[in-house]
Motif scaffolding. Structure first.
Motif, PDB file in Angstrom:
ATOM      1  N   ALA A 121       0.781  -1.061  -0.025  1.00  0.00           N
ATOM      2  CA  ALA A 121      -0.238  -0.030  -0.040  1.00  0.00           C
ATOM      3  C   ALA A 121       0.841   1.187  -0.029  1.00  0.00           C
ATOM      4  O   ALA A 121       0.557   2.229  -0.839  1.00  0.00           O
ATOM      5  CB  ALA A 121      -0.969   0.135   1.223  1.00  0.00           C
ATOM      6  N   GLU A 122       1.995   1.116   0.839  1.00  0.00           N
ATOM      7  CA  GLU A 122       2.881   2.488   0.641  1.00  0.00           C
ATOM      8  C   GLU A 122       3.630   2.708  -0.465  1.00  0.00           C
ATOM      9  O   GLU A 122       3.835   3.879  -0.965  1.00  0.00           O
ATOM     10  CB  GLU A 122       3.986   2.325   1.935  1.00  0.00           C
ATOM     11  CG  GLU A 122       5.032   3.532   1.995  1.00  0.00           C
ATOM     12  CD  GLU A 122       4.321   4.709   2.065  1.00  0.00           C
ATOM     13  OE1 GLU A 122       4.979   5.640   2.149  1.00  0.00           O
ATOM     14  OE2 GLU A 122       3.128   4.731   2.830  1.00  0.00           O
ATOM     15  N   LEU A 150      -6.297   4.728   6.901  1.00  0.00           N
ATOM     16  CA  LEU A 150      -5.562   5.444   8.096  1.00  0.00           C
ATOM     17  C   LEU A 150      -4.592   6.229   7.711  1.00  0.00           C
ATOM     18  O   LEU A 150      -4.408   7.258   8.409  1.00  0.00           O
ATOM     19  CB  LEU A 150      -5.014   4.369   9.200  1.00  0.00           C
ATOM     20  CG  LEU A 150      -5.909   3.296   9.562  1.00  0.00           C
ATOM     21  CD1 LEU A 150      -5.125   2.335  10.303  1.00  0.00           C
ATOM     22  CD2 LEU A 150      -6.677   4.192  10.820  1.00  0.00           C
ATOM     23  N   ASN A 151      -3.888   6.282   6.265  1.00  0.00           N
ATOM     24  CA  ASN A 151      -2.677   6.983   5.918  1.00  0.00           C
ATOM     25  C   ASN A 151      -2.856   7.715   4.804  1.00  0.00           C
ATOM     26  O   ASN A 151      -2.070   8.698   4.346  1.00  0.00           O
ATOM     27  CB  ASN A 151      -1.318   6.066   5.894  1.00  0.00           C
ATOM     28  CG  ASN A 151      -1.133   5.336   7.193  1.00  0.00           C
ATOM     29  OD1 ASN A 151      -0.277   5.980   7.988  1.00  0.00           O
ATOM     30  ND2 ASN A 151      -1.546   3.856   7.059  1.00  0.00           N
ATOM     31  N   ALA A 155      -7.935  11.612   2.801  1.00  0.00           N
ATOM     32  CA  ALA A 155      -9.399  11.149   2.937  1.00  0.00           C
ATOM     33  C   ALA A 155     -10.026  10.894   1.536  1.00  0.00           C
ATOM     34  O   ALA A 155     -10.746   9.901   1.442  1.00  0.00           O
ATOM     35  CB  ALA A 155     -10.168  12.087   4.082  1.00  0.00           C
ATOM     36  N   LYS A 156      -9.729  11.966   0.571  1.00  0.00           N
ATOM     37  CA  LYS A 156     -10.300  11.843  -0.561  1.00  0.00           C
ATOM     38  C   LYS A 156      -9.950  10.486  -1.434  1.00  0.00           C
ATOM     39  O   LYS A 156     -10.791   9.907  -2.178  1.00  0.00           O
ATOM     40  CB  LYS A 156      -9.991  13.063  -1.309  1.00  0.00           C
ATOM     41  CG  LYS A 156     -10.629  13.110  -2.691  1.00  0.00           C
ATOM     42  CD  LYS A 156     -10.149  14.693  -3.484  1.00  0.00           C
ATOM     43  CE  LYS A 156     -10.917  14.504  -4.830  1.00  0.00           C
ATOM     44  NZ  LYS A 156     -10.362  15.942  -5.562  1.00  0.00           N
ATOM     45  N   VAL A 157      -8.745  10.126  -1.168  1.00  0.00           N
ATOM     46  CA  VAL A 157      -8.147   9.034  -1.779  1.00  0.00           C
ATOM     47  C   VAL A 157      -8.954   7.821  -1.398  1.00  0.00           C
ATOM     48  O   VAL A 157      -9.482   6.897  -2.110  1.00  0.00           O
ATOM     49  CB  VAL A 157      -6.789   8.759  -1.555  1.00  0.00           C
ATOM     50  CG1 VAL A 157      -6.219   7.636  -2.149  1.00  0.00           C
ATOM     51  CG2 VAL A 157      -5.870   9.880  -1.945  1.00  0.00           C
ATOM     52  N   TYR A 158      -9.190   7.680  -0.045  1.00  0.00           N
ATOM     53  CA  TYR A 158      -9.784   6.547   0.412  1.00  0.00           C
ATOM     54  C   TYR A 158     -11.372   6.483   0.206  1.00  0.00           C
ATOM     55  O   TYR A 158     -11.982   5.327  -0.358  1.00  0.00           O
ATOM     56  CB  TYR A 158      -9.858   6.441   1.872  1.00  0.00           C
ATOM     57  CG  TYR A 158     -10.548   5.150   2.573  1.00  0.00           C
ATOM     58  CD1 TYR A 158     -10.175   3.692   2.343  1.00  0.00           C
ATOM     59  CD2 TYR A 158     -11.608   5.299   3.360  1.00  0.00           C
ATOM     60  CE1 TYR A 158     -10.801   2.678   3.094  1.00  0.00           C
ATOM     61  CE2 TYR A 158     -12.418   4.151   3.930  1.00  0.00           C
ATOM     62  CZ  TYR A 158     -11.959   3.034   3.499  1.00  0.00           C
ATOM     63  OH  TYR A 158     -12.622   1.718   4.196  1.00  0.00           O
ATOM     64  N   SER A 159     -11.926   7.640   0.068  1.00  0.00           N
ATOM     65  CA  SER A 159     -13.207   7.818  -0.236  1.00  0.00           C
ATOM     66  C   SER A 159     -13.781   7.239  -1.394  1.00  0.00           C
ATOM     67  O   SER A 159     -14.877   7.080  -1.825  1.00  0.00           O
ATOM     68  CB  SER A 159     -14.061   9.249   0.355  1.00  0.00           C
ATOM     69  OG  SER A 159     -13.289  10.187  -0.511  1.00  0.00           O
TER      70      SER A 159
END
Length: 414
Positions: free
Chosen positions: A81-82, A116-117, A120-124
């Motif tokens: 993921a990183e 978590l990292n 917020a826009k990326v996860y949503s």
């Protein structure tokens, strides 16, 4: 009258592993293990304690294999993921495909990390799609992801063969990521044979005699387009006219007369077919693949030969002949990462690039890393270290590598 049927080796392997009625992965969700909780490495004294722990969990679960992403969860998937976060174009929605998602652990841990990292826009806005050929494993993945409701909204399983062009529908030009963990080792391969060091390669076919169900090898001239193209990529029949090549050829000719020895080589035609489809369907994909670069104690003969193994009552048994695997055994191959890179570049150039004028611009940037190097760059190796400093992720998986491939910015216009 004896009835005989000829089968290509790759078709035999595909059926043994993926046939919906008897294939190893299609009928046995337990072929890939799932750990209900993470291993607490920092509570283990050292290697002996870790090996005893492994022995215990294998006996408890009676499964064939725990993948690295399972043994080292969540840290293994977090490193992936990183790597994605550092490289992805975050101005467009993040879209991840995972080919062969196993138990769903990688998908869950990657989405956990993004939640978590990542901004917020990326996860949503992210989506995660598992392309899984096994119905049993597809069900397991949905069960794993359902533990977090927000992830269920972003996750989907498409139960199909990723190497089937029809399943992808139309071409998607949007940037995306493709993850393949321990997938390349289970892709169908073909087998070629030559009588000695200088004779031409022949295709190996399997001849099935119906009266006793036995299978024997037969040999044909090299005619199959997929096999011929793979051999051309490998460049086994070197056509370089340099003095060095001529000297090598002459030496081989002498030795073939003194010590004639048959040659056998396994070629990754399944990988070639899959990469052809992926580069067609997702021309702007970025790729992370991880697999075994070599396998110990292989009994099958030939270059890049597979390990054929089954597990019953907690005991593993390796087969001497690949034709003995009839849906009850895993067939997995080492990955030649140099060859993988050549296949990747060849498929990115398109199927007709051999007949069109050469273009100097590379379409892919690629790098091959040992697992330890990848984890030290993108992960947290301290999380998989025992009390005495032993680290199984870095020390026990020296025969595994990561392959990273991304599109270049100087791609020629179509």
């Amino acid at each position: 009258m004896i009835l005989r049927t000829l089968v290509q080796v790759r078709d035999f392997i595909r059926s043994a592993l993926y046939d919906p009625n008897y294939g190893y992965f299609s009928t046995r969700s337990g072929s890939v293990g799932f750990l209900p909780k993470s291993i607490k490495f920092n509570q283990l004294e050292g290697r002996s304690a870790y090996m005893q722990y492994l022995s215990d969990i294998y006996k408890e679960n009676d499964i064939a294999w725990f993948t690295p992403v399972e043994l080292f969860k969540p840290w293994y998937a977090h490193a992936i993921a990183e790597a994605i976060l550092r490289t992805a174009n975050l101005s467009v929605p993040l879209k991840i495909y995972e080919i062969g998602g196993g138990s769903g652990t990688c998908a869950k841990c990657i989405m956990d990390y993004m939640m978590l990292n990542a901004p917020a826009k990326v996860y949503s806005n992210m989506s995660y799609i598992s392309v899984e050929i096994s119905p049993a494993l597809a069900r397991k993945q949905l069960e794993t992801i359902s533990e977090v409701s927000s992830q269920s909204q972003r996750f989907g399983v498409e139960c199909r063969d990723a190497a089937d062009k029809i399943g992808w529908g139309k071409v998607d030009h949007q940037p995306c990521w493709v993850i393949m963990l321990e997938v390349l080792d289970n892709l169908p391969h073909d087998l070629i044979y030559a009588e000695n060091q200088t004779s031409h390669w022949l295709e190996v076919w399997l001849e099935k005699q119906h009266e006793n169900s036995s299978m024997v090898e037969s040999y044909r001239p090299l005619q199959d387009p997929l096999i011929a193209r793979c051999v051309d990529i490998i460049n086994m029949d070197i056509k370089d006219r340099s003095l060095g090549a001529k000297a090598i050829s002459a030496a081989k000719s002498v030795w073939s007369k003194i010590l004639p020895r048959p040659r056998r080589a396994w070629i990754p035609t399944g990988c070639l077919k899959l990469f052809d489809v992926l580069h067609w369907a997702l021309p702007n994909m970025s790729l992370i693949a991880s697999d075994f670069s070599y396998l110990p104690d292989v009994k099958i003969t030939g270059d890049r030969a597979p390990l054929v193994s089954t597990k019953r009552d907690g005991r593993s048994t390796d087969y001497n002949n690949y034709t003995d695997a009839r849906g009850d055994a895993d067939i997995f191959f080492p990955t030649d990462f140099w060859l993988l890179e050549r296949i990747d570049h060849d498929c990115a150039d398109g199927p007709n690039h051999h007949t069109t004028p050469s273009r100097k611009m590379k379409k892919r940037r690629t790098i091959i890393l040992d697992t330890a190097a990848f984890m030290e760059e993108f992960g947290l190796p301290s999380k998989t270290r025992t009390k005495d400093g032993y680290n199984p992720l870095l020390e026990d998986f020296r025969n595994t590598k990561f392959y990273l491939s991304v599109p270049t910015h100087n791609r020629p216009k179509p």
